[in-house]
Write an enzyme that holds these catalytic residues in place. Sequence first.
Site, PDB file in Angstrom:
ATOM      1  N   HIS A 508      28.580  65.369  50.853  1.00 37.42           N
ATOM      2  CA  HIS A 508      27.262  65.131  50.250  1.00 37.42           C
ATOM      3  C   HIS A 508      26.357  64.363  51.221  1.00 37.42           C
ATOM      4  O   HIS A 508      25.241  64.789  51.533  1.00 37.42           O
ATOM      5  CB  HIS A 508      27.446  64.344  48.945  1.00 37.42           C
ATOM      6  CG  HIS A 508      26.168  63.944  48.293  1.00 37.42           C
ATOM      7  ND1 HIS A 508      25.640  64.620  47.212  1.00 37.42           N
ATOM      8  CD2 HIS A 508      25.278  62.952  48.574  1.00 37.42           C
ATOM      9  CE1 HIS A 508      24.495  64.054  46.864  1.00 37.42           C
ATOM     10  NE2 HIS A 508      24.247  63.040  47.678  1.00 37.42           N
ATOM     11  N   GLU A 509      26.846  63.241  51.703  1.00 35.72           N
ATOM     12  CA  GLU A 509      26.009  62.407  52.583  1.00 35.72           C
ATOM     13  C   GLU A 509      25.673  63.126  53.878  1.00 35.72           C
ATOM     14  O   GLU A 509      24.586  62.940  54.437  1.00 35.72           O
ATOM     15  CB  GLU A 509      26.700  61.070  52.870  1.00 35.72           C
ATOM     16  CG  GLU A 509      26.863  60.172  51.651  1.00 35.72           C
ATOM     17  CD  GLU A 509      25.584  59.994  50.863  1.00 35.72           C
ATOM     18  OE1 GLU A 509      24.491  59.970  51.466  1.00 35.72           O
ATOM     19  OE2 GLU A 509      25.658  59.902  49.626  1.00 35.72           O
ATOM     20  N   HIS A 512      22.534  65.081  53.622  1.00 30.64           N
ATOM     21  CA  HIS A 512      21.330  64.292  53.898  1.00 30.64           C
ATOM     22  C   HIS A 512      21.147  64.132  55.412  1.00 30.64           C
ATOM     23  O   HIS A 512      20.032  64.214  55.935  1.00 30.64           O
ATOM     24  CB  HIS A 512      21.448  62.890  53.288  1.00 30.64           C
ATOM     25  CG  HIS A 512      21.358  62.841  51.785  1.00 30.64           C
ATOM     26  ND1 HIS A 512      20.322  63.400  51.081  1.00 30.64           N
ATOM     27  CD2 HIS A 512      22.174  62.255  50.864  1.00 30.64           C
ATOM     28  CE1 HIS A 512      20.506  63.163  49.785  1.00 30.64           C
ATOM     29  NE2 HIS A 512      21.621  62.483  49.631  1.00 30.64           N
ATOM     30  N   HIS A 515      19.715  67.133  56.958  1.00 26.96           N
ATOM     31  CA  HIS A 515      18.307  67.246  56.583  1.00 26.96           C
ATOM     32  C   HIS A 515      17.447  66.414  57.551  1.00 26.96           C
ATOM     33  O   HIS A 515      16.345  66.808  57.928  1.00 26.96           O
ATOM     34  CB  HIS A 515      18.148  66.751  55.142  1.00 26.96           C
ATOM     35  CG  HIS A 515      16.906  67.219  54.451  1.00 26.96           C
ATOM     36  ND1 HIS A 515      16.534  66.742  53.227  1.00 26.96           N
ATOM     37  CD2 HIS A 515      15.936  68.098  54.797  1.00 26.96           C
ATOM     38  CE1 HIS A 515      15.397  67.308  52.859  1.00 26.96           C
ATOM     39  NE2 HIS A 515      15.011  68.134  53.785  1.00 26.96           N
TER      40      HIS A 515
HETATM   41 ZN   LIG Z   1      22.476  61.866  47.795  1.00 25.43          ZN
END
Ligand SMILES: [Zn+2]
Length: 728
Positions: A508-509, A512, A515
């Site tokens: 998940h991290e 980011h 991104h």
């Molecule tokens: Zn998050």
Amino acid sequence: MPLAPRLGFAAIVLAFACACTESPRPDMNTSTSTPANGNPLFTESTLPYHTPPLDRIKTEHFRPAFEAGMAEQRREIEAIVNDPAAPTFANTIVPIEKSGQLLSRTSSVFSSLTSSNTTPALEEIQTEMSPKLAAHSDWIFLNPELFARISALHDKRDSLGLDPESLRLLERYYIMFVRAGAKLSEADKVKLKQMNEELSKLSNQFRQNVLKGVNAAAIVVDDVAELDGMSPEQIAVAAEAAKARKLEGKWVIALLNTTQQPPLAQLKNRALRERIYKASVARGLGGEFDNTGVIAQMVKLRAERAALLGYPHHAAYVLEDETALTADAVNGMLAQLAKAAVVNAKAEAAAIQTLIDAQAKSSGKPSFRLEPWDWDFYAEQVRAAKYSYDESQVRPYFEMSNVLRNGVLFAAQQLYGITFKERKDIPTYQQDMLVFEVANPDGSPLGLFFVDWYARDNKRGGAWMSSYVDQSRLMGTHAVVLNNLNIPKPPAGQPTLLTFDEVNTAFHEFGHALHGLFSNVQYPQFSGTSVPRDFVEYPSQYNEMWATDPKVLANYARHYKTGEPMPKALMDKVLAARKFNQGYATTEYLAAAIVDQALHQLPPGQTPGAADIAAFEQAALARAGIDFYAVPPRYHVTYFSHVFAGGYSAGYYAYIWSEVLARATESWFDTHGGLLRENGDRLREKVLSRGFSIDALTMFKDFYGKEPDIGPLLESRGLSLSGTGSSP
Ligand SMILES: [Zn+2]
């Protein structure tokens, strides 16, 4: 440095499920500028990618750097305002984007350290600086001369010959200033500042009441027999908690801020379960730490502030700047999801009732109706029977370095063709950290990726991504990003073995982080994760899909001693368990999100008074068809800190909004061959590289080919519209 308006909305992020990105909040006040005197913050870093010299930055460097940074930006803004030449994009907007470099460098390192490696001295500086930063932000956003220049440009924006990203930047600045109150009369600006101040005080009062209320509501147990079902360790913790309250010989069960309380899953004593539950939901409703008055005032003030700024209600003000755009769009999405969630929750309830009845019959006792305080206790029994596996069976397959290098980074290599080279020469603030240099398939640089995965006493809880440097072609910068997790560090010599939840969080991290790294925009304002709150979790929630991709799993889920792959049957159990009880989980979340919208979609004059808060909540749930007695909202309004003491007013829906996009994207990959370079490149081109340089929903539709639909989200949670797809 990109400016971000501050409207008295607290920046505290209370994560609902997972993690968030955080960007330093730029803001600030004049003061004497201090000579650099060897302060490394005062000069641009000469390290690769302008990464901060974390080994040389000391606590005493921050205060002078903040003061000088605010003064520098103030001079820069004054120079723009005092320019005798007529405003142009080049002499107004571009210099705003370039302003505040010292402040930006200082804020990014400071906020990273106060989150990940804090000290009392850093916290003291934070307390001292935050009102100064807020005043600095107000000075910029309510500066009439600066706004006059932006407004003049905005009026003739179509004749300026701007490229699309520059045009969008001008429009964004105009909108940010207007939303911050720049168009108000001087008298109304004063009124707005008073409202913001008042709201900030009320919010603080709410936070205090919640804190004191949760402590006061802790349950005191006189007889250890009542704790049957809890582990010896948990009982010891309860005894310690009693001692700390000078209640030796008793046991104290402390409450969490949610409606449901973890011990309810274990406690066999039904009367005690009921007592804990009732204490939990009574918090803030009357009594010493009553929050109904605070809520009534806050909702009223927010409605009045929205009206002052020209909006029908607070939600309209908030949502206009989100991907959702309108209250109608949010209401529509929540209503669709609520229908499916409640159907499934009712099916789960029926299965639990069957279990209760069967147990009553076999023990010869009368049966009873399932109540909210029974749910977790019986659901846990079903879970144990159906998906029984021990965390200790799973963890040997999730060794930390393997998960990182052969899982998280491997998936990105496969999808995007990027490469990772470990750099031992880049300074960090902590010896456990890793740094990777990330490059494109053709070898051109993308940036640096810092890894800080271990828990520490001086690190805040949860997991998050932050940036030291934002990518921008205007500034000639690449991204330098950081991922934080909280994995307990084993004793020296022992391997670090993760739970599956931790593995999922790591993916998940890193979503980011990608991104941030893939950002390819002109202006810092639009860089990487600078997207609306209801969009920012989309790339990270999407990236979770690779944690369970068969090819990725086969590459990283290997026994740390033998190298054997994880048995499929075991992995299947882990995955199936994740869909368990999702009717309940989705319903309790949606109930809270719906009440948040209902309270903030009222015009001034129609907001409920203190005495009507509880009835208003109940009526809103009934109107939405989500008032199922067995599944109360995840937060009742009187302790709904996201909305009254966090930054999520009219915004609690954002978590599931971005998850709809993430699961739709996952289904797109599934139907297009999965882990392929061409698929990854498409997502990178259409979404991950765009930052906020184009409208978020347009980005999504460019990739997905159509409007988002809720089907994939329902499927991933094991929910079906008929309620037959899920069993508790
Ligand atoms: Zn998050």
